[in-house]
Design a protein around this motif. Structure first.
Motif, PDB file in Angstrom:
ATOM      1  N   GLU A 245       0.835  -1.203   0.000  1.00 57.94           N
ATOM      2  CA  GLU A 245       0.000   0.000   0.000  1.00 57.94           C
ATOM      3  C   GLU A 245       0.874   1.259   0.000  1.00 57.94           C
ATOM      4  OE1 GLU A 245      -3.210   0.554  -0.225  1.00 57.94           O
ATOM      5  OE2 GLU A 245      -4.063  -1.457  -0.024  1.00 57.94           O
ATOM      6  N   ASP A 246       1.983   1.191   0.770  1.00 55.51           N
ATOM      7  CA  ASP A 246       2.906   2.328   0.778  1.00 55.51           C
ATOM      8  C   ASP A 246       3.439   2.590  -0.634  1.00 55.51           C
ATOM      9  OD1 ASP A 246       2.530   2.583   3.455  1.00 55.51           O
ATOM     10  OD2 ASP A 246       4.374   1.539   4.053  1.00 55.51           O
ATOM     11  N   ARG A 247       3.725   1.512  -1.319  1.00 52.01           N
ATOM     12  CA  ARG A 247       4.215   1.651  -2.699  1.00 52.01           C
ATOM     13  C   ARG A 247       3.137   2.229  -3.609  1.00 52.01           C
ATOM     14  NH1 ARG A 247       8.988  -1.727  -4.678  1.00 52.01           N
ATOM     15  NH2 ARG A 247      10.178  -1.837  -2.763  1.00 52.01           N
TER      16      ARG A 247
ATOM     17  N   ALA B 145       1.582   9.310  -5.966  1.00 56.37           N
ATOM     18  CA  ALA B 145       2.068  10.673  -5.741  1.00 56.37           C
ATOM     19  C   ALA B 145       3.105  11.098  -6.770  1.00 56.37           C
ATOM     20  CB  ALA B 145       2.659  10.773  -4.343  1.00 56.37           C
ATOM     21  N   SER B 146       3.809  10.131  -7.324  1.00 62.81           N
ATOM     22  CA  SER B 146       4.892  10.478  -8.261  1.00 62.81           C
ATOM     23  C   SER B 146       4.320  10.713  -9.652  1.00 62.81           C
ATOM     24  CB  SER B 146       5.934   9.367  -8.296  1.00 62.81           C
ATOM     25  OG  SER B 146       5.369   8.230  -8.899  1.00 62.81           O
ATOM     26  N   PRO B 147       5.020  11.538 -10.464  1.00 60.89           N
ATOM     27  CA  PRO B 147       4.543  11.770 -11.835  1.00 60.89           C
ATOM     28  C   PRO B 147       4.608  10.485 -12.646  1.00 60.89           C
ATOM     29  CG  PRO B 147       6.698  12.765 -11.494  1.00 60.89           C
ATOM     30  CD  PRO B 147       6.244  12.285 -10.169  1.00 60.89           C
ATOM     31  N   SER B 148       3.705  10.336 -13.571  1.00 55.36           N
ATOM     32  CA  SER B 148       3.557   9.068 -14.293  1.00 55.36           C
ATOM     33  C   SER B 148       4.799   8.608 -15.060  1.00 55.36           C
ATOM     34  CB  SER B 148       2.370   9.125 -15.236  1.00 55.36           C
ATOM     35  OG  SER B 148       2.521  10.202 -16.109  1.00 55.36           O
ATOM     36  N   PRO B 149       5.641   9.494 -15.647  1.00 59.10           N
ATOM     37  CA  PRO B 149       6.791   8.969 -16.364  1.00 59.10           C
ATOM     38  C   PRO B 149       7.735   8.171 -15.467  1.00 59.10           C
ATOM     39  CG  PRO B 149       6.416  11.242 -16.953  1.00 59.10           C
ATOM     40  CD  PRO B 149       5.521  10.932 -15.801  1.00 59.10           C
ATOM     41  N   VAL B 150       7.812   8.567 -14.183  1.00 56.58           N
ATOM     42  CA  VAL B 150       8.674   7.839 -13.261  1.00 56.58           C
ATOM     43  C   VAL B 150       7.991   6.544 -12.814  1.00 56.58           C
ATOM     44  CG1 VAL B 150       9.834   7.940 -11.031  1.00 56.58           C
ATOM     45  CG2 VAL B 150       9.726   9.967 -12.469  1.00 56.58           C
ATOM     46  N   ALA B 151       6.694   6.648 -12.587  1.00 54.27           N
ATOM     47  CA  ALA B 151       5.968   5.466 -12.122  1.00 54.27           C
ATOM     48  C   ALA B 151       5.892   4.387 -13.192  1.00 54.27           C
ATOM     49  CB  ALA B 151       4.564   5.872 -11.710  1.00 54.27           C
ATOM     50  N   PHE B 152       5.744   4.807 -14.434  1.00 50.24           N
ATOM     51  CA  PHE B 152       5.601   3.817 -15.504  1.00 50.24           C
ATOM     52  C   PHE B 152       6.664   4.065 -16.574  1.00 50.24           C
ATOM     53  CE2 PHE B 152       1.280   5.234 -14.195  1.00 50.24           C
ATOM     54  CZ  PHE B 152       1.108   4.258 -13.232  1.00 50.24           C
TER      55      PHE B 152
ATOM     56  N   PHE C 195       4.611  -5.221  -9.139  1.00 52.45           N
ATOM     57  CA  PHE C 195       3.996  -3.883  -9.169  1.00 52.45           C
ATOM     58  C   PHE C 195       4.858  -2.907  -9.973  1.00 52.45           C
ATOM     59  CE2 PHE C 195       3.526   0.352  -7.173  1.00 52.45           C
ATOM     60  CZ  PHE C 195       2.237   0.609  -7.605  1.00 52.45           C
ATOM     61  N   ASP C 196       6.161  -2.947  -9.716  1.00 49.09           N
ATOM     62  CA  ASP C 196       7.062  -2.032 -10.430  1.00 49.09           C
ATOM     63  C   ASP C 196       7.099  -2.316 -11.942  1.00 49.09           C
ATOM     64  OD1 ASP C 196       7.645  -0.802  -8.067  1.00 49.09           O
ATOM     65  OD2 ASP C 196       9.541  -1.866  -7.723  1.00 49.09           O
TER      66      ASP C 196
END
Lengths: 139, 200
Positions: free
Chosen positions: A30-32, A38-45, B57-58
């Motif tokens: 859940e923390d992840r 919260a992070s911008p999508s380019p970093v997340a994906f 997940f990542d």
């Protein structure tokens, strides 16, 4: 009974629901989720097939290539200067000076008598002597 | 979230809302954790289960959404993580082999569970002796209950490689267990009602 049937029952008693482990891992997950939300999508994906650090590596590689090319060009320029300014260009200058010296010597008056063997130097006029001294200094 | 039907849809939704990935966790935690508990001690099994879901997940954007089920993908991640702990797994298996009673406890005519207990030590020793790649294939087949095509997908290796690894592993196991190396498909199917898993 075959090997796979035996294997199927091997340590089967260890398979059980572990609510505590489930809850703990779920919390961490859940923390992840929160961090990713919260992070911008380019970093997340990140784009498929390329790791997030790949662009940085690419830039570093390009920078190294430029630095190497620059160093190579500088070394080539220095080598060129050294080659052009030595040997072949200096020799004609020396030869020219020697030739002028010889002309000056040839154009002087007849040699004075001398009892010493070997080449005899003719006395020079004042102007000739000064010019010859200048040429020797240039040598 | 209740509208989400397949794993693929849940993963696609998680790209927009990361919390949607919780569906994958809730659906498959027990399978992944159970599989890893069969291979490792409690602590390591828990760590590897957590890592499996973190990695999944990542990397969820790389999941092939043409596949409805994510379980083979998750088992693949778990097995790759487990691969680097092979020495620890071997040590644990050898400890089991060392503490298992001698074959003298064999009781004739009792069900196969007792048979399995009798062979437990030998089996542990045999599993410990398998090369890691072969052990992975066997564990995925038997404990994760994946078929051979799913194993190939999970480990990102050709189906032929899965078949050859499985064949070699079974040969070693049968030799170590003193079982006949002759296997008929009929016998295999009768032993495993769910069965085409062993062959395809």
């Amino acid at each position: 009974m075959d090997d796979l049937t035996l294997l199927k029952s091997f340590r089967a008693e260890r398979v059980r629901t572990d609510a505590e482990a489930r809850a703990e891992i779920r919390r961490e997950l859940e923390d992840r989720f929160d961090a990713a939300a919260a992070s911008p999508s380019p970093v997340a994906f990140p784009p498929r097939g390329r790791s997030p650090i790949a662009p940085r590596r690419h830039l570093l590689r390009r920078r190294r290539a430029f630095a190497f090319g620059g160093a190579l060009a500088l070394a080539a320029a220095l080598a060129g200067i050294l080659v052009l300014s030595s040997g072949p260009t200096a020799q004609p200058a020396a030869a020219e000076i020697l030739h002028e010296t010889a002309q000056i010597a040839a154009s002087s008056d007849a040699p004075t008598g001398s009892s010493r063997p070997g080449p005899r130097a003719a006395p020079l006029h004042e102007g000739q002597a000064g010019r010859a001294a200048g040429l020797v200094q240039r040598l | 979230m209740s509208e989400i039907q397949s794993d693929s849809q849940a993963i696609a939704a998680s790209l927009v809302d990361p919390h949607a990935f919780a569906v994958i966790f809730e659906r498959h935690f027990d399978s992944i954790h159970g599989y890893l508990r069969r291979r490792f001690d409690d602590e390591l099994a828990k760590d590897l289960t957590a890592q499996t879901f973190f990695v999944a997940f990542d990397r969820r954007s790389r999941f092939d959404r043409e596949r409805a089920e994510s379980l083979p993908w998750l088992f693949g991640i778990a097995t790759n993580l487990a691969h680097s702990h092979r020495r620890r797994e071997q040590a644990e298996l050898r400890a089991i082999a060392a503490t298992t009673p001698e074959l003298g406890v064999w009781i004739e005519g009792v069900e196969s569970r007792v048979d399995a207990e009798r062979m437990r030590g030998l089996l542990a020793e045999s599993l410990a002796g398998l090369p890691a790649e072969e052990a992975d294939v066997v564990c995925l087949l038997v404990w994760a209950e994946l078929n051979q095509a799913e194993i190939a997908q999970a480990l990102a290796i050709p189906l032929g490689t899965v078949k050859s690894r499985l064949s070699r592993a079974r040969g070693r196991l049968q030799l170590a267990l003193g079982l006949s190396s002759e296997r008929s498909p009929a016998n295999s199917r009768s032993a495993h009602p769910g069965g085409n898993r062993w062959t395809t």
